[in-house]
Design a protein around this motif. Sequence first.
Motif, PDB file in Angstrom:
ATOM      1  N   GLN A  88       0.835  -1.219   0.000  1.00 28.78           N
ATOM      2  CA  GLN A  88       0.000   0.000   0.000  1.00 28.78           C
ATOM      3  C   GLN A  88       0.861   1.257   0.000  1.00 28.78           C
ATOM      4  O   GLN A  88       0.572   2.203  -0.714  1.00 28.78           O
ATOM      5  CB  GLN A  88      -0.913   0.017   1.223  1.00 28.78           C
ATOM      6  CG  GLN A  88      -2.058  -0.957   1.156  1.00 28.78           C
ATOM      7  CD  GLN A  88      -3.034  -0.586   0.066  1.00 28.78           C
ATOM      8  OE1 GLN A  88      -3.028  -1.190  -0.998  1.00 28.78           O
ATOM      9  NE2 GLN A  88      -3.855   0.402   0.313  1.00 28.78           N
ATOM     10  N   LEU A  89       1.909   1.259   0.818  1.00 35.42           N
ATOM     11  CA  LEU A  89       2.751   2.451   0.936  1.00 35.42           C
ATOM     12  C   LEU A  89       3.575   2.687  -0.317  1.00 35.42           C
ATOM     13  O   LEU A  89       3.626   3.800  -0.836  1.00 35.42           O
ATOM     14  CB  LEU A  89       3.685   2.320   2.147  1.00 35.42           C
ATOM     15  CG  LEU A  89       4.736   3.433   2.272  1.00 35.42           C
ATOM     16  CD1 LEU A  89       4.071   4.763   2.602  1.00 35.42           C
ATOM     17  CD2 LEU A  89       5.773   3.064   3.306  1.00 35.42           C
ATOM     18  N   SER A  90       4.221   1.640  -0.787  1.00 31.36           N
ATOM     19  CA  SER A  90       5.207   1.810  -1.855  1.00 31.36           C
ATOM     20  C   SER A  90       4.669   1.552  -3.253  1.00 31.36           C
ATOM     21  O   SER A  90       5.248   2.023  -4.227  1.00 31.36           O
ATOM     22  CB  SER A  90       6.385   0.866  -1.618  1.00 31.36           C
ATOM     23  OG  SER A  90       5.995  -0.477  -1.851  1.00 31.36           O
ATOM     24  N   HIS A 107      13.219   9.625  -0.398  1.00 32.06           N
ATOM     25  CA  HIS A 107      13.376  10.838  -1.202  1.00 32.06           C
ATOM     26  C   HIS A 107      14.832  11.313  -1.112  1.00 32.06           C
ATOM     27  O   HIS A 107      15.440  11.276  -0.046  1.00 32.06           O
ATOM     28  CB  HIS A 107      12.426  11.914  -0.662  1.00 32.06           C
ATOM     29  CG  HIS A 107      12.335  13.128  -1.521  1.00 32.06           C
ATOM     30  ND1 HIS A 107      13.292  14.122  -1.521  1.00 32.06           N
ATOM     31  CD2 HIS A 107      11.380  13.511  -2.402  1.00 32.06           C
ATOM     32  CE1 HIS A 107      12.939  15.068  -2.358  1.00 32.06           C
ATOM     33  NE2 HIS A 107      11.777  14.726  -2.920  1.00 32.06           N
ATOM     34  N   ARG A 134      10.330  11.097   3.612  1.00 30.57           N
ATOM     35  CA  ARG A 134       9.485  11.031   2.427  1.00 30.57           C
ATOM     36  C   ARG A 134       9.923   9.820   1.609  1.00 30.57           C
ATOM     37  O   ARG A 134      11.105   9.643   1.356  1.00 30.57           O
ATOM     38  CB  ARG A 134       9.626  12.307   1.603  1.00 30.57           C
ATOM     39  CG  ARG A 134       8.998  13.510   2.291  1.00 30.57           C
ATOM     40  CD  ARG A 134       9.374  14.782   1.611  1.00 30.57           C
ATOM     41  NE  ARG A 134      10.788  15.050   1.915  1.00 30.57           N
ATOM     42  CZ  ARG A 134      11.458  16.077   1.418  1.00 30.57           C
ATOM     43  NH1 ARG A 134      10.883  16.927   0.598  1.00 30.57           N
ATOM     44  NH2 ARG A 134      12.726  16.259   1.754  1.00 30.57           N
ATOM     45  N   SER A 137       6.876   6.678  -4.371  1.00 27.20           N
ATOM     46  CA  SER A 137       6.196   5.511  -4.947  1.00 27.20           C
ATOM     47  C   SER A 137       6.688   5.321  -6.378  1.00 27.20           C
ATOM     48  O   SER A 137       7.264   6.237  -6.971  1.00 27.20           O
ATOM     49  CB  SER A 137       4.686   5.725  -4.932  1.00 27.20           C
ATOM     50  OG  SER A 137       4.313   6.640  -5.946  1.00 27.20           O
ATOM     51  N   GLU A 141       4.878   9.511  -6.652  1.00 26.18           N
ATOM     52  CA  GLU A 141       4.191  10.213  -5.571  1.00 26.18           C
ATOM     53  C   GLU A 141       5.082  10.268  -4.338  1.00 26.18           C
ATOM     54  O   GLU A 141       5.749   9.297  -3.997  1.00 26.18           O
ATOM     55  CB  GLU A 141       2.893   9.491  -5.192  1.00 26.18           C
ATOM     56  CG  GLU A 141       1.871   9.418  -6.287  1.00 26.18           C
ATOM     57  CD  GLU A 141       0.696   8.521  -5.885  1.00 26.18           C
ATOM     58  OE1 GLU A 141       0.719   7.943  -4.777  1.00 26.18           O
ATOM     59  OE2 GLU A 141      -0.224   8.399  -6.693  1.00 26.18           O
ATOM     60  N   ARG A 143       5.343  10.368  -0.411  1.00 29.96           N
ATOM     61  CA  ARG A 143       4.531   9.961   0.746  1.00 29.96           C
ATOM     62  C   ARG A 143       5.342  10.176   2.016  1.00 29.96           C
ATOM     63  O   ARG A 143       6.434   9.642   2.151  1.00 29.96           O
ATOM     64  CB  ARG A 143       4.119   8.497   0.625  1.00 29.96           C
ATOM     65  CG  ARG A 143       3.263   8.290  -0.611  1.00 29.96           C
ATOM     66  CD  ARG A 143       2.749   6.894  -0.713  1.00 29.96           C
ATOM     67  NE  ARG A 143       1.940   6.791  -1.919  1.00 29.96           N
ATOM     68  CZ  ARG A 143       1.520   5.657  -2.396  1.00 29.96           C
ATOM     69  NH1 ARG A 143       1.796   4.531  -1.787  1.00 29.96           N
ATOM     70  NH2 ARG A 143       0.786   5.634  -3.490  1.00 29.96           N
ATOM     71  N   ARG A 144       4.784  10.956   2.929  1.00 30.00           N
ATOM     72  CA  ARG A 144       5.453  11.201   4.207  1.00 30.00           C
ATOM     73  C   ARG A 144       5.162  10.039   5.159  1.00 30.00           C
ATOM     74  O   ARG A 144       4.013   9.614   5.284  1.00 30.00           O
ATOM     75  CB  ARG A 144       4.972  12.498   4.828  1.00 30.00           C
ATOM     76  CG  ARG A 144       5.413  13.710   4.052  1.00 30.00           C
ATOM     77  CD  ARG A 144       5.156  14.984   4.859  1.00 30.00           C
ATOM     78  NE  ARG A 144       5.688  16.128   4.155  1.00 30.00           N
ATOM     79  CZ  ARG A 144       6.952  16.534   4.220  1.00 30.00           C
ATOM     80  NH1 ARG A 144       7.807  15.881   4.971  1.00 30.00           N
ATOM     81  NH2 ARG A 144       7.361  17.584   3.553  1.00 30.00           N
ATOM     82  N   VAL A 145       6.215   9.579   5.813  1.00 32.09           N
ATOM     83  CA  VAL A 145       6.064   8.488   6.771  1.00 32.09           C
ATOM     84  C   VAL A 145       6.877   8.790   8.027  1.00 32.09           C
ATOM     85  O   VAL A 145       7.889   9.490   7.961  1.00 32.09           O
ATOM     86  CB  VAL A 145       6.516   7.127   6.190  1.00 32.09           C
ATOM     87  CG1 VAL A 145       5.654   6.710   5.026  1.00 32.09           C
ATOM     88  CG2 VAL A 145       7.974   7.145   5.801  1.00 32.09           C
TER      89      VAL A 145
END
Length: 166
Positions: A88-90, A107, A134, A137, A141, A143-145
């Motif tokens: 889901q995340l990656s 990132h 960050r 994907s 995209e 995505r902050r984690v």
Amino acid sequence: MPIKNSAGAVVGTFAIFPEQARGPNHDEVGAIERAADIAAIAIERHVTHEALQRSEAEHRALVDSLKQVVFRVDLLGCWTFLSRAWVQLSGKRIDDSLGQPLIDFVHRDDRTSMIELLQRLAITPDKPQETELRFISPAGEVRRVELRVTAQRDASGQFLGATGTL
């Protein structure tokens, strides 16, 4: 002849039936006892293996039920375990990600801080490290984690890698 596990509980029986009814001689009794001992070891290993498989399946189901990614990286920072939430995340398959460096998914602007965090983790025993990163994907995209990692060490304290959550 009873087959007993290491705790002494009977887990089976062992018998040899000759063509003609008679009692076993001394050598045959010894062979039957050895065969029963070997059978006990085999049964105990089988029971232990089944219990381990059940435990692993329960652990995997628990970890995969979380929305957070649970992970493990080796000494070089390469993924060795990823929970199902990783997909889901990656947006990447777990099998395609295992063995790849964690840093490759971070990132570019966050890579230096990620390397510094892993270095602190390697030299600071028993102190979990946290940061926000960050991830990128495959679709590009950002995505902050939140990353939380804990060092994994062997019995002598040697750094082996890390486990954590995203």
